[in-house]
Design an enzyme around this catalytic site. Structure first.
Site, PDB file in Angstrom:
ATOM      1  N   TYR A 138      44.832 -55.840 -59.118  1.00 24.65           N
ATOM      2  CA  TYR A 138      43.768 -55.267 -58.439  1.00 24.65           C
ATOM      3  C   TYR A 138      43.602 -53.763 -58.333  1.00 24.65           C
ATOM      4  O   TYR A 138      42.850 -53.018 -58.487  1.00 24.65           O
ATOM      5  CB  TYR A 138      43.098 -56.298 -57.331  1.00 24.65           C
ATOM      6  CG  TYR A 138      42.447 -57.458 -57.772  1.00 24.65           C
ATOM      7  CD1 TYR A 138      42.940 -58.451 -58.433  1.00 24.65           C
ATOM      8  CD2 TYR A 138      41.143 -57.440 -57.118  1.00 24.65           C
ATOM      9  CE1 TYR A 138      42.367 -59.416 -58.669  1.00 24.65           C
ATOM     10  CE2 TYR A 138      40.265 -58.696 -57.418  1.00 24.65           C
ATOM     11  CZ  TYR A 138      40.882 -59.634 -58.218  1.00 24.65           C
ATOM     12  OH  TYR A 138      40.376 -60.813 -58.376  1.00 24.65           O
TER      13      TYR A 138
ATOM     14  N   LYS B  49      53.245 -67.109 -63.251  1.00 26.58           N
ATOM     15  CA  LYS B  49      53.464 -67.051 -64.885  1.00 26.58           C
ATOM     16  C   LYS B  49      54.733 -66.436 -64.759  1.00 26.58           C
ATOM     17  O   LYS B  49      54.867 -65.378 -65.655  1.00 26.58           O
ATOM     18  CB  LYS B  49      52.324 -66.269 -65.428  1.00 26.58           C
ATOM     19  CG  LYS B  49      52.185 -66.424 -67.047  1.00 26.58           C
ATOM     20  CD  LYS B  49      51.736 -67.829 -67.319  1.00 26.58           C
ATOM     21  CE  LYS B  49      51.957 -67.864 -68.907  1.00 26.58           C
ATOM     22  NZ  LYS B  49      51.558 -69.128 -69.581  1.00 26.58           N
TER      23      LYS B  49
ATOM     24  N   ASP C  60      48.662 -71.639 -65.747  1.00 28.78           N
ATOM     25  CA  ASP C  60      47.951 -72.632 -66.804  1.00 28.78           C
ATOM     26  C   ASP C  60      47.953 -74.020 -66.413  1.00 28.78           C
ATOM     27  O   ASP C  60      46.913 -74.668 -66.355  1.00 28.78           O
ATOM     28  CB  ASP C  60      48.371 -72.173 -68.075  1.00 28.78           C
ATOM     29  CG  ASP C  60      49.720 -72.023 -68.454  1.00 28.78           C
ATOM     30  OD1 ASP C  60      50.551 -71.704 -67.670  1.00 28.78           O
ATOM     31  OD2 ASP C  60      50.126 -72.185 -69.405  1.00 28.78           O
TER      32      ASP C  60
ATOM     33  N   ASP D 141      42.414 -65.401 -57.325  1.00 30.26           N
ATOM     34  CA  ASP D 141      40.880 -65.384 -57.514  1.00 30.26           C
ATOM     35  C   ASP D 141      40.434 -66.542 -58.148  1.00 30.26           C
ATOM     36  O   ASP D 141      39.465 -67.148 -57.939  1.00 30.26           O
ATOM     37  CB  ASP D 141      40.868 -64.462 -58.102  1.00 30.26           C
ATOM     38  CG  ASP D 141      39.361 -64.184 -58.674  1.00 30.26           C
ATOM     39  OD1 ASP D 141      38.570 -64.202 -57.817  1.00 30.26           O
ATOM     40  OD2 ASP D 141      38.935 -63.523 -59.813  1.00 30.26           O
TER      41      ASP D 141
ATOM     42  N   ASP E 259      38.612 -70.235 -56.443  1.00 35.94           N
ATOM     43  CA  ASP E 259      37.357 -70.654 -57.018  1.00 35.94           C
ATOM     44  C   ASP E 259      37.085 -72.117 -57.771  1.00 35.94           C
ATOM     45  O   ASP E 259      36.304 -72.685 -57.667  1.00 35.94           O
ATOM     46  CB  ASP E 259      36.671 -69.571 -58.029  1.00 35.94           C
ATOM     47  CG  ASP E 259      35.882 -68.435 -57.570  1.00 35.94           C
ATOM     48  OD1 ASP E 259      35.751 -68.737 -56.278  1.00 35.94           O
ATOM     49  OD2 ASP E 259      35.682 -67.773 -58.053  1.00 35.94           O
TER      50      ASP E 259
HETATM   51  C1  LIG Z   1      34.069 -59.521 -56.581  1.00 40.99           C
HETATM   52  C2  LIG Z   1      35.483 -59.776 -56.923  1.00 40.99           C
HETATM   53  C3  LIG Z   1      35.979 -58.274 -56.965  1.00 40.99           C
HETATM   54  C4  LIG Z   1      36.294 -60.523 -56.031  1.00 40.99           C
HETATM   55  C5  LIG Z   1      37.473 -60.663 -56.447  1.00 40.99           C
HETATM   56  O1  LIG Z   1      37.893 -60.907 -57.522  1.00 40.99           O
HETATM   57  O2  LIG Z   1      38.422 -60.804 -55.599  1.00 40.99           O
HETATM   58  C6  LIG Z   1      35.500 -62.071 -55.766  1.00 40.99           C
HETATM   59  O3  LIG Z   1      35.702 -62.817 -57.079  1.00 40.99           O
HETATM   60  C7  LIG Z   1      36.389 -62.623 -54.681  1.00 40.99           C
HETATM   61  O4  LIG Z   1      37.032 -63.822 -55.080  1.00 40.99           O
HETATM   62  O5  LIG Z   1      36.224 -62.442 -53.754  1.00 40.99           O
HETATM   63  C1  LIG Z   2      55.173 -70.716 -73.262  1.00 36.11           C
HETATM   64  C2  LIG Z   2      54.113 -69.827 -72.624  1.00 36.11           C
HETATM   65  C3  LIG Z   2      54.761 -68.434 -72.841  1.00 36.11           C
HETATM   66  C4  LIG Z   2      53.049 -69.802 -73.583  1.00 36.11           C
HETATM   67  C5  LIG Z   2      51.920 -68.694 -73.170  1.00 36.11           C
HETATM   68  O1  LIG Z   2      51.666 -68.589 -71.873  1.00 36.11           O
HETATM   69  O2  LIG Z   2      51.181 -68.327 -74.218  1.00 36.11           O
HETATM   70  C6  LIG Z   2      52.059 -71.460 -73.356  1.00 36.11           C
HETATM   71  O3  LIG Z   2      51.567 -71.513 -72.257  1.00 36.11           O
HETATM   72  C7  LIG Z   2      51.028 -71.433 -74.233  1.00 36.11           C
HETATM   73  O4  LIG Z   2      49.767 -71.185 -74.034  1.00 36.11           O
HETATM   74  O5  LIG Z   2      51.177 -71.485 -75.539  1.00 36.11           O
END
Ligand SMILES: CC(C)[C@H](C(=O)O)[C@@H](O)C(=O)O
Ligand SMILES: CC(C)[C@H](C(=O)O)[C@@H](O)C(=O)O
Lengths: 360, 360
Positions: free
Chosen positions: A143, A193, A225, A249, A253
């Site tokens: 950010y 990650k 992921d 973030d 959510d």
């Molecule tokens: C508005 C945006 C910049 C903000 C963020 O990404 O942090 C919002 O999504 C949050 O989570 O408060």
């Molecule tokens: C293993 C890892 C590096 C890979 C990625 O993050 O791309 C996996 O999660 C995928 O989505 O194929």
């Protein structure tokens, strides 16, 4: 005790739900003998309209003079076409976070008993309930990392952002996650990650070190992921999720949506002096603004978080939370929390505020 | 026609599901008069054990000499404690993507009729079904951006990663998303974080430009945090989701999990010459490896993707897909797709392979 609160209602449903939070706080002042001085300032779209920018100098000065910021919500279709930097959300929230170094964001998400049907999860999964606290680092990472910008021309023109974390930054947010876990189910799941990002490798190292000071807390690491996936299958197995700014973030959510009732969720963003910004998790919901049907609970609960975290008024904070629980348990609900066949029992924004204020 | 296929079964269930894909491909060769030469190479954990690294030179050479790579899955507890760079997944997949510039990753996720109960979504949401294609940029962004590393000492030590995208990189992946949408429901949802990232601002600009060449396709932009949420509430409203490398990693896994049947999902990673790597979406599932119960469908479908995208053998590809659909429609399923009370009807890995091969 006397506290100064900078009140930033903002756009959309912001002003109407803020009015209910004020109502509840007035009640709390009387009951608990507190003295709060509220000063309202423009922020977001309305500040753009009135002052030409989403976070005017006067608002920033007002926040500096206050002991805490009670924030509504910002944004709406009117300002959607502005350049990203000038838009209400980004232009107000990011500078506030940066200016006051609000590095610690707490976003709790709990599936309330009786509201399982609101969750978008399959009934056997939501029946198990969940109670997750996302602890998100809020002033670092991609950010704010420099350099950030553009270079080159034509097809070769490129944009770049820098994700950056220091040991110090990771250490201080990790401690907060572990401390929070000690008062909950004693489990921290650190989201990263580390199979791709250098920042995440350092993140894991520091989190492992911090964990040594909290032998009673279990630590797990999970890739972002996989975290996104596992929350769908077994949300009840998570307790505290410790996240960098970007991953927090997303995760905060996701867990908010998993409750299915964003109108009940609030968040706290704090710095190391206890100063903080307290806001509902949902947005400004321009589609329902001005109709008196918005749920004020998230805004009211953000006032409770302010009392607890910035003012250390635990009794007053839990009194608000108990009053909210009482309303929910009594089925005293705004329309979005009711199934279609019960929609006629929906309470208005101000009815909710009245009920909760009276229940204090 | 004659094709050379580099077969990389890998670890866990990789070898056993690959055997079934080979079985089906042998049938396809006969039916469609194709000639495929398969050569197997070690990759991942087994390559670490046999050659000391997850992607040995011999494997890379074998892939270079081939027309396509059929990939199984890699990783397992045995290699989990290795340094991130040396681990099977990262150490094999990232170099392969980089080396062959496999910039285009297609990850389809469809909720099959009759398998709605597998989805972790609430029944009224899953009843509407969904069919989403994630088009993920795979060789750019924060995965490969330089500089990446560490500097400083003590508490000030910091790590950094660079997210970087050029117009050219965004343009070529965006085109693929719009072309794919033309053959589907004609809607592209571009996922970004343009309220925070310079890369996302450029991303939006380029995607808007590309959209002009596809007037029949609707374009929407959505922030990654909101995308993660909306997929839970209304997955049926998405068609093609266009994502950068990191956001595609998250979104593709989320939509895969939303189907609840990862054993049915495969993915294609291609470069601009049509060369590609084809693999199941799920992992190596070491917990069930060697028991003959793993679902080979994802691996078999990845062979179909290879026939379609690298060899342009559409008839053979769709013959495989029809055979798979027939098995699913007939309720011919491996155990993880059956409810507990029907678990005794579960088919084994090789029974699934036999059925599908026979149905070609
Ligand atoms: C508005 C945006 C910049 C903000 C963020 O990404 O942090 C919002 O999504 C949050 O989570 O408060
Ligand atoms: C293993 C890892 C590096 C890979 C990625 O993050 O791309 C996996 O999660 C995928 O989505 O194929």
């Amino acid at each position: 005790m006397s506290y100064k609160v900078a009140v930033l209602p903002g756009d959309g449903i912001g002003p109407e739900v803020m009015a209910e939070a004020r109502k509840v706080l007035t009640e709390v002042e009387q009951r608990f003998g507190l003295d709060m001085q509220f000063t309202e300032y423009d922020v977001g779209g309305i500040a753009i309209d009135n002052h030409g920018c989403p976070l005017p100098e006067s608002t920033l000065k007002g926040c500096e003079a206050a002991d805490a910021i009670l924030f509504g919500s910002v944004g709406g279709p009117k300002w959607e076409k502005l350049p990203p930097n000038d838009q209400p959300e980004r232009g107000a929230l990011l500078p506030l976070r940066g200016h006051f170094e609000l590095f610690c964001n707490l976003r709790p998400a709990k599936l309330h008993t009786g509201l399982e049907h609101m969750s978008p999860l399959r009934s056997d999964i939501s029946a198990r309930g969940f109670d997750v606290l996302c602890v998100r680092e809020l002033t670092g990472g991609i950010y704010f990392g420099k350099p950030k910008g553009r270079q080159g021309e034509g097809e070769a023109e490129e944009a770049f952002d820098t994700m950056r974390y220091s040991r110090r930054e990771i250490n201080r947010i990790a401690r907060i996650a572990f401390e929070a876990a000690q008062g909950r189910s004693k489990k921290v799941t650190s989201v990263d990650k580390a199979n791709v990002l250098a920042c995440s490798v350092l993140w894991r190292e520091v989190v492992e070190e911090v964990a040594k000071d909290f032998p009673d807390v279990t630590l797990e690491h999970i890739y972002i992921d996989n975290a996104t996936m596992q929350l769908l299958r077994r949300p009840d197995e998570f307790d505290v999720m410790l996240c960098s700014n970007l991953f927090g973030d997303i995760i905060s959510d996701e867990i908010a949506m998993l409750t299915g009732s964003m109108g009940l969720l609030s968040s706290a963003s704090m710095n190391s002096t206890g100063f903080g910004l307290f806001e509902p998790a949902g947005g400004s919901a321009p589609d329902i603004a001005g109709q008196g049907i918005a749920n004020p609970v998230a805004q009211i609960l953000s006032a409770a978080l302010m009392l607890r975290h910035s003012f250390k008024e635990e009794d007053a904070a839990s009194a608000i939370e108990r009053a909210v629980s009482k309303a929910l348990a009594a089925g005293y609900l705004t329309g979005e929390l009711l199934s279609a066949d019960k929609r006629d029992q929906a309470k208005s924004t101000s009815q909710m505020g009245d009920y909760i204020a009276n229940a204090i």
